[in-house]
Enzyme design. Structure first.
Site, mmCIF file in Angstrom:
data_model
loop_
_atom_site.group_PDB
_atom_site.id
_atom_site.type_symbol
_atom_site.label_atom_id
_atom_site.label_comp_id
_atom_site.label_asym_id
_atom_site.label_seq_id
_atom_site.Cartn_x
_atom_site.Cartn_y
_atom_site.Cartn_z
ATOM 1 N N LEU A 1 0.865 -1.175 0.000
ATOM 2 C CA LEU A 1 0.000 0.000 0.000
ATOM 3 C C LEU A 1 0.904 1.228 0.000
ATOM 4 O O LEU A 1 1.792 1.343 0.854
ATOM 5 C CB LEU A 1 -0.894 0.003 1.245
ATOM 6 C CG LEU A 1 -1.709 1.269 1.499
ATOM 7 C CD1 LEU A 1 -2.743 1.488 0.391
ATOM 8 C CD2 LEU A 1 -2.375 1.185 2.871
ATOM 9 N N HIS B 1 10.053 4.994 -0.905
ATOM 10 C CA HIS B 1 8.714 5.564 -0.989
ATOM 11 C C HIS B 1 7.929 4.817 0.079
ATOM 12 O O HIS B 1 7.957 3.580 0.118
ATOM 13 C CB HIS B 1 8.123 5.295 -2.379
ATOM 14 C CG HIS B 1 6.784 5.937 -2.625
ATOM 15 N ND1 HIS B 1 6.572 6.833 -3.643
ATOM 16 C CD2 HIS B 1 5.587 5.784 -2.019
ATOM 17 C CE1 HIS B 1 5.304 7.210 -3.648
ATOM 18 N NE2 HIS B 1 4.678 6.583 -2.650
ATOM 19 N N LEU B 2 7.236 5.534 0.934
ATOM 20 C CA LEU B 2 6.472 4.913 2.009
ATOM 21 C C LEU B 2 5.597 3.793 1.459
ATOM 22 O O LEU B 2 4.867 3.988 0.485
ATOM 23 C CB LEU B 2 5.588 5.965 2.698
ATOM 24 C CG LEU B 2 4.617 5.456 3.760
ATOM 25 C CD1 LEU B 2 5.361 4.806 4.925
ATOM 26 C CD2 LEU B 2 3.723 6.587 4.241
ATOM 27 N N HIS B 3 5.709 2.625 2.065
ATOM 28 C CA HIS B 3 4.853 1.506 1.677
ATOM 29 C C HIS B 3 4.619 0.595 2.869
ATOM 30 O O HIS B 3 5.490 0.390 3.695
ATOM 31 C CB HIS B 3 5.418 0.730 0.486
ATOM 32 C CG HIS B 3 6.802 0.195 0.654
ATOM 33 N ND1 HIS B 3 7.937 0.989 0.601
ATOM 34 C CD2 HIS B 3 7.247 -1.065 0.867
ATOM 35 C CE1 HIS B 3 9.012 0.241 0.757
ATOM 36 N NE2 HIS B 3 8.619 -1.022 0.932
ATOM 37 N N CYS B 4 3.420 0.086 2.914
ATOM 38 C CA CYS B 4 3.003 -0.825 3.966
ATOM 39 C C CYS B 4 2.814 -2.204 3.344
ATOM 40 O O CYS B 4 2.064 -2.358 2.375
ATOM 41 C CB CYS B 4 1.691 -0.330 4.573
ATOM 42 S SG CYS B 4 1.031 -1.398 5.859
#
Length: 136
Positions: free
Chosen positions: A40, A94-97
């Site tokens: 995400l 890059h921010l990712h969950c």
């Protein structure tokens, strides 16, 4: 410099997208821990969780919750593993969950992250379709 996740969010790089809206995109990881492993990301280029603006926090968590539920509903998983790295071990800045389907005895132990592969594009598309259907 270009960002792989920004390119996926913009549709410039193909991915098996399972969720897309104005603020976020979720897609299958190309090197999944287990099949159905999704990432995400916010559409806005942000590097770490501390960079996430307050106005996006609730939406980010809500979509992570929906993905975790979809792992059970769409894939028959018994649970999920939800995680984020900030800088260290963050392969794409890059921010990712990570939202990963889990089953008892699946072999995931601690922070040892074995990777698997989809047999082909059709198999990954099937997993993406099942998740997307559960999320819509």
């Amino acid at each position: 410099m270009t960002c792989l996740f920004c390119d996926i969010a913009a549709g410039a790089t193909p991915a098996d997208v399972v969720l897309a809206d104005d603020d976020f995109v979720a897609f299958l990881d190309i090197r999944p821990l287990f099949k159905g492993h999704a990432l995400l990301v916010p559409r806005q280029h942000l590097v770490t969780l501390p960079d996430l603006p307050a106005g996006l926090r609730d939406g980010f968590l809500e979509r992570a919750q929906r993905l975790a539920t979809a792992m059970l509903d769409a894939l028959g998983a018994q649970g999920s593993f939800v995680a984020m790295n900030n800088t260290v071990s963050q392969s794409v800045p890059h921010l990712h969950c990570h939202v990963v389907p889990r089953t008892k005895g699946d072999g995931l132990k601690g922070f040892f992250w074995p990777r698997t592969k989809y047999a082909d594009a059709a198999e990954s598309a099937d997993y993406a379709s099942r998740l997307a259907s559960s999320l819509s």
